[in-house]
Motif scaffolding. Sequence first.
Motif, mmCIF file in Angstrom:
data_model
loop_
_atom_site.group_PDB
_atom_site.id
_atom_site.type_symbol
_atom_site.label_atom_id
_atom_site.label_comp_id
_atom_site.label_asym_id
_atom_site.label_seq_id
_atom_site.Cartn_x
_atom_site.Cartn_y
_atom_site.Cartn_z
ATOM 1 N N LYS A 1 0.921 -1.184 -0.005
ATOM 2 C CA LYS A 1 -0.040 0.144 -0.058
ATOM 3 C C LYS A 1 0.902 1.430 -0.075
ATOM 4 C CE LYS A 1 -4.032 -1.828 2.352
ATOM 5 N NZ LYS A 1 -3.461 -2.951 3.188
ATOM 6 N N ILE A 2 1.782 1.283 0.728
ATOM 7 C CA ILE A 2 2.520 2.515 0.851
ATOM 8 C C ILE A 2 3.358 2.906 -0.327
ATOM 9 C CG2 ILE A 2 4.483 3.712 2.196
ATOM 10 C CD1 ILE A 2 3.435 2.131 4.703
ATOM 11 N N MET A 3 3.936 1.992 -1.027
ATOM 12 C CA MET A 3 4.829 2.264 -1.964
ATOM 13 C C MET A 3 3.900 2.564 -3.297
ATOM 14 S SD MET A 3 7.723 2.939 -1.880
ATOM 15 C CE MET A 3 8.655 2.813 -3.650
ATOM 16 N N SER A 4 2.595 1.775 -3.180
ATOM 17 C CA SER A 4 1.605 2.172 -4.216
ATOM 18 C C SER A 4 1.096 3.345 -4.065
ATOM 19 C CB SER A 4 0.587 1.065 -3.975
ATOM 20 O OG SER A 4 1.123 -0.094 -4.229
ATOM 21 N N LEU B 1 1.067 6.465 -6.732
ATOM 22 C CA LEU B 1 0.060 6.983 -7.366
ATOM 23 C C LEU B 1 0.007 8.313 -7.097
ATOM 24 C CD1 LEU B 1 -3.020 6.588 -8.414
ATOM 25 C CD2 LEU B 1 -3.418 6.537 -6.023
ATOM 26 N N MET B 2 0.628 9.102 -6.168
ATOM 27 C CA MET B 2 0.821 10.470 -5.884
ATOM 28 C C MET B 2 1.827 11.232 -6.755
ATOM 29 S SD MET B 2 -0.862 11.561 -3.344
ATOM 30 C CE MET B 2 -0.299 13.285 -3.307
ATOM 31 N N MET B 3 2.877 10.452 -7.308
ATOM 32 C CA MET B 3 3.419 10.825 -8.191
ATOM 33 C C MET B 3 3.050 11.123 -9.391
ATOM 34 S SD MET B 3 6.302 12.016 -7.502
ATOM 35 C CE MET B 3 6.819 12.853 -8.987
ATOM 36 N N LEU C 1 10.057 -3.811 -5.559
ATOM 37 C CA LEU C 1 9.903 -3.967 -4.239
ATOM 38 C C LEU C 1 8.840 -5.351 -4.254
ATOM 39 C CD1 LEU C 1 9.517 -1.007 -2.004
ATOM 40 C CD2 LEU C 1 11.256 -2.774 -1.817
ATOM 41 N N THR C 2 7.776 -5.205 -5.209
ATOM 42 C CA THR C 2 6.889 -6.113 -5.212
ATOM 43 C C THR C 2 7.582 -7.575 -5.720
ATOM 44 O OG1 THR C 2 5.120 -4.474 -5.893
ATOM 45 C CG2 THR C 2 4.295 -6.747 -5.839
ATOM 46 N N VAL C 3 8.501 -7.365 -6.723
ATOM 47 C CA VAL C 3 8.800 -8.306 -7.252
ATOM 48 C C VAL C 3 9.675 -8.869 -6.375
ATOM 49 C CG1 VAL C 3 10.635 -9.155 -9.215
ATOM 50 C CG2 VAL C 3 8.816 -7.734 -9.805
ATOM 51 N N MET C 4 10.623 -8.470 -5.718
ATOM 52 C CA MET C 4 11.456 -8.965 -4.751
ATOM 53 C C MET C 4 10.938 -9.460 -3.598
ATOM 54 S SD MET C 4 14.295 -6.002 -4.615
ATOM 55 C CE MET C 4 15.228 -6.452 -3.239
ATOM 56 N N ALA C 5 9.639 -9.215 -3.129
ATOM 57 C CA ALA C 5 8.760 -9.448 -1.845
ATOM 58 C C ALA C 5 8.262 -11.044 -2.424
ATOM 59 C CB ALA C 5 7.723 -8.617 -1.626
ATOM 60 N N GLY D 1 1.615 -1.572 -12.692
ATOM 61 C CA GLY D 1 1.879 -0.210 -12.897
ATOM 62 C C GLY D 1 0.732 0.513 -13.779
ATOM 63 N N MET D 2 -0.137 -0.430 -14.769
ATOM 64 C CA MET D 2 -0.889 0.269 -15.480
ATOM 65 C C MET D 2 -2.265 0.793 -14.670
ATOM 66 S SD MET D 2 -2.637 -1.930 -18.525
ATOM 67 C CE MET D 2 -1.284 -2.261 -19.839
ATOM 68 N N ILE D 3 -2.456 -0.107 -13.719
ATOM 69 C CA ILE D 3 -3.621 0.491 -12.637
ATOM 70 C C ILE D 3 -3.246 1.568 -12.047
ATOM 71 C CG2 ILE D 3 -4.886 -0.292 -10.694
ATOM 72 C CD1 ILE D 3 -4.771 -3.211 -11.673
ATOM 73 N N LEU D 4 -2.058 1.740 -11.477
ATOM 74 C CA LEU D 4 -1.559 3.167 -10.999
ATOM 75 C C LEU D 4 -1.754 4.263 -11.666
ATOM 76 C CD1 LEU D 4 1.321 1.651 -8.922
ATOM 77 C CD2 LEU D 4 -0.912 2.462 -7.942
ATOM 78 N N GLY D 5 -1.093 4.045 -13.046
ATOM 79 C CA GLY D 5 -1.092 5.059 -14.271
ATOM 80 C C GLY D 5 -2.524 5.685 -14.333
ATOM 81 N N VAL D 6 -3.523 4.638 -14.350
ATOM 82 C CA VAL D 6 -4.591 4.869 -14.979
ATOM 83 C C VAL D 6 -5.441 5.653 -13.853
ATOM 84 C CG1 VAL D 6 -7.196 3.990 -15.517
ATOM 85 C CG2 VAL D 6 -4.829 3.257 -16.678
#
Lengths: 228, 298
Positions: free
Chosen positions: B21-24, B28-30, B193-197, B223-228
């Motif tokens: 959640k935090i990184m997502s 999203l904010m960025m 991070l997700t990939v590593m986790a 990535g796509m969902i965050l972008g959209v």
Amino acid sequence: MIEMNNVTKVYNNGAMAIDNISLKVHPGEFVFLIGPSGSGKSTMIKILMREEKVTNGDVFVNGRDVSSMFRSEIPYLRRSMGVVFQDFRLLEKKTLYDNVAFAMEIIGAYKREIKKRVPVVLKMVGLGDKKDCYPGQLSGGEQQRAALARAIVNKPQLLIADEPTGNLDPETSSHIMTLLEEINAGGTTILVATHDINMVNKMEKRVIELSCGRIVRDDMRGHYRNEA
Amino acid sequence: MKLNMILTVFKEGLNNILKNKIMSGISLMMVLITLVLAGLSATVVVNLRYNSENMKSIPEIVAYCDPDMQEDEINKAYERIKSIEGVSNILIVTKEEAYQKAKEMLGNDERLLEGFGEEIFPVSFVLTLEDASFSAEISEKALGVPGIYKADYSQEVVSIVTKLSSWMKVVTIALSLLLSFIAVTIISNTVKLTVMARKNEIAIMKYVGATEDFIRWPFILEGMILGVLGAIISIFLVLYVYEQFLIYYYSQGSMFFNLFQFVKISDISVILAVIFTAFGVGIGVFGSITSMNKYLKL
């Protein structure tokens, strides 16, 4: 089932892991792969799974030319085999049912197929009543049985086990070996890399011994040490 | 890919976002900041361009008479300007009319004219031209008429607006590139991070025969969902800010009211929706892909 012709594997650092090995494993066979650490057992398994590419020679698994296959073909090779590891490699956040179902989901099995097959396999390995448990709630033996269930759920022609009893007590190891024998009786070819002297000696199956990357012994009904 | 596999991929993509959640949230904010800032400057560019195009088509010159000119001199100037080739119509704006117009334009600020009378306003001529492209030449000729001290034509404003628009375009592109780079880096790190986790999970997927696409798509989707999501939220934010600005602008009865026209919200929203979605998806997908190749080799 497995055919290796003059296979050599030299790693980038120059270490010779497999030195001109040739062997054949026929469908339905049960084979132990033994030898000290560094003898080339793990490299051989990696070659069979195409995790590593051979330096020289040909490798055929389930009729596929593993040595020259494209990257895109590797998943289909792996679907024809099941793999079990010493450290079980179960997904901690998934229940046993989900762990096993996951192997079917990723190859695109239908939900109804998964619902039908997973309970059967879990029952087969004696975990029918633990399908909702998480790996952390199970003993080592139970986790290895779950890993076995995952390995066989897609009905592979070849099952590769890398030290499957390495973390287990003798009694539990014996249960795992019995299970492997049952799976083998169903027609699945089994290749077990192990250090477990008791198991190898007790089961009296084909034994291929490696040392410094070479086959030093191949007995059809062998023991861990060739004193028998 | 079979439908049930596509559903699994979607499920996994959504799970990735929820588990991290935090990184997502930061990603999203960025995307949001990137698109809102880029969107606001793009809105300015769109409006400047719209107005420069509009103004180019106005075939009008306003020629101002010296405030001390007498009526007969004004009449002479009128006749001379009327005879200039290319002028199709000429209209006189008297001192009284100019005063009234100024009062109207000032609206609530009418008190600024207190103490002044119509005498401070010059008489002016509004020239309608046959062809706007001759604005500069006709303006020169009008300035040559005795008593005419100033001749404004919209082309002057056009060139200023065009220059401003070009600069704004450069600023918008530079800003978008810089912010996109930051957004891509952050999304890339989130996915990394997700990939590593999920390294173990990915390894298991590989062992049981998952294809590269099956392993990759949940991360691309993440990535796509965050972008959209970023695109959708920023479209609403930019349009809200634009709407509030228009409400304020028109309620002020601005001096530029007739000169500067703004693009309608309905027109701008379509452009923004298309650009933002493409941009958001692009940032998301690019961010995901750059982080995955290293980790997902079979």
